[in-house]
Design a protein around this motif. Structure first.
Motif, PDB file in Angstrom:
ATOM      1  N   THR A   8       0.839  -1.185   0.000  1.00 57.68           N
ATOM      2  CA  THR A   8       0.000   0.000   0.000  1.00 57.68           C
ATOM      3  C   THR A   8       0.880   1.243   0.000  1.00 57.68           C
ATOM      4  O   THR A   8       2.032   1.203   0.425  1.00 57.68           O
ATOM      5  N   ASN A   9       0.310   2.349  -0.472  1.00 56.64           N
ATOM      6  CA  ASN A   9       1.013   3.633  -0.503  1.00 56.64           C
ATOM      7  C   ASN A   9       2.383   3.513  -1.169  1.00 56.64           C
ATOM      8  O   ASN A   9       3.412   3.853  -0.606  1.00 56.64           O
ATOM      9  N   GLN A  10       2.353   2.996  -2.418  1.00 53.05           N
ATOM     10  CA  GLN A  10       3.581   2.875  -3.200  1.00 53.05           C
ATOM     11  C   GLN A  10       3.882   4.235  -3.831  1.00 53.05           C
ATOM     12  O   GLN A  10       3.551   4.499  -4.968  1.00 53.05           O
ATOM     13  N   ASN A  29       4.753   4.532   8.942  1.00 53.89           N
ATOM     14  CA  ASN A  29       6.048   3.870   9.128  1.00 53.89           C
ATOM     15  C   ASN A  29       6.071   2.576   8.328  1.00 53.89           C
ATOM     16  O   ASN A  29       5.060   2.165   7.747  1.00 53.89           O
ATOM     17  N   GLU A  30       7.223   1.964   8.305  1.00 59.96           N
ATOM     18  CA  GLU A  30       7.395   0.757   7.498  1.00 59.96           C
ATOM     19  C   GLU A  30       6.504  -0.382   7.973  1.00 59.96           C
ATOM     20  O   GLU A  30       6.011  -1.180   7.166  1.00 59.96           O
ATOM     21  N   LYS A  31       6.251  -0.464   9.276  1.00 59.76           N
ATOM     22  CA  LYS A  31       5.438  -1.555   9.815  1.00 59.76           C
ATOM     23  C   LYS A  31       3.992  -1.505   9.318  1.00 59.76           C
ATOM     24  O   LYS A  31       3.364  -2.551   9.138  1.00 59.76           O
ATOM     25  N   ASN A  32       3.450  -0.303   9.134  1.00 55.73           N
ATOM     26  CA  ASN A  32       2.070  -0.210   8.645  1.00 55.73           C
ATOM     27  C   ASN A  32       2.006   0.148   7.167  1.00 55.73           C
ATOM     28  O   ASN A  32       1.004   0.700   6.681  1.00 55.73           O
ATOM     29  N   PRO A  52      -0.508   6.649   6.799  1.00 58.30           N
ATOM     30  CA  PRO A  52      -0.619   7.606   7.894  1.00 58.30           C
ATOM     31  C   PRO A  52      -2.015   7.599   8.511  1.00 58.30           C
ATOM     32  O   PRO A  52      -2.987   7.168   7.888  1.00 58.30           O
ATOM     33  N   SER A  53      -2.107   8.081   9.738  1.00 59.01           N
ATOM     34  CA  SER A  53      -3.394   8.291  10.395  1.00 59.01           C
ATOM     35  C   SER A  53      -3.789   9.755  10.251  1.00 59.01           C
ATOM     36  O   SER A  53      -2.939  10.651  10.259  1.00 59.01           O
TER      37      SER A  53
END
Length: 233
Positions: free
Chosen positions: A105-107, A207-210, A214-215
């Motif tokens: 996601t978000n590439q 961040n890389e984990k999600n 962003p929130s």
């Protein structure tokens, strides 16, 4: 397949290209910059077909296809399928299914030199592409504390609510998903309802984990019609 049938199919294909070009439906499939090429291709197809039809009429007879094999006929008739899809079905733009099924996601185009100065104003309208790129790579935190307006469609997955959009480089086949997790007072709108949302990013939430999602703390939701250009580029 006979020449007359081939020419008719060519006219239909060219007509389908012109139809989606002048009606704006082409934006569901390709970038806006490709419009001149689509129009040119449609005109050339129709022109070639009309040239062949006039030539055959002048000869006074139809000319059979030089191959004439059954497999050639079948493959030629398959050319009719995209024509029927355009005239009868008119497929919608890609949506939530593509976002949910994407492995990543978000590439974003991850290059710091893409980041310029933010405009002034109480509310900053940003594309989803610029917003998620900034949240992932702008270490100076220029978005922190700034009110931003985003446009996308609602998407719910695993108990979370997102505003999402698809970006393309050329056509719908290379679509890449972009999404933002929204928090706050989320209205009970259906999935894939297009909205404009105003709010603020939660600092350092991407961040890389999600997967760099962003929130976004939402202040207001406004349902809107699907944009003429549903994809970002």
């Amino acid at each position: 397949m006979r020449r007359e049938t081939q020419n008719i199919l060519l006219v239909l294909l060219g007509g389908a290209l012109l139809k989606i070009s002048f009606s704006g439906l082409y934006l569901r499939y390709v970038q806006k910059s490709l419009l001149p090429l689509l129009i040119a291709a449609g005109v050339i197809m129709i022109g070639l077909a009309l040239f062949a039809i006039i030539r055959d009429i002048r000869r006074g007879k139809a000319v059979d296809d030089e191959h004439g094999h059954s497999h050639s006929s079948r493959s030629t008739w398959l050319m009719l399928l995209p024509v029927l899809a355009v005239f009868l079905i008119s497929p919608p733009a890609l949506g939530g299914d593509v976002v949910n099924s994407a492995a990543d996601t978000n590439q974003t185009q991850r290059s710091r030199n893409l980041l310029g100065e933010l405009p002034s104003g109480d509310v900053i309208p940003l594309s989803m592409t610029e917003f998620v790129t900034r949240t992932a790579w702008d270490e100076s935190g220029t978005l922190d504390g700034r009110r931003v307006r985003l446009t996308g469609f609602l998407l719910r997955a695993e108990g979370e609510t997102y505003v999402a959009r698809l970006a393309i480089s050329c056509c719908a086949a290379d679509a890449r998903p972009l999404k933002v997790r929204v928090t706050g007072d989320v209205p009970s709108l259906p999935d894939e309802q297009w909205v404009e949302v105003t709010g603020q990013v939660v600092p350092k939430s991407a961040n890389e984990k999600n997967s760099w999602v962003p929130s976004f703390t939402v202040e207001s939701f406004t349902p809107v019609a699907e944009p003429v250009e549903p994809y970002e580029s």
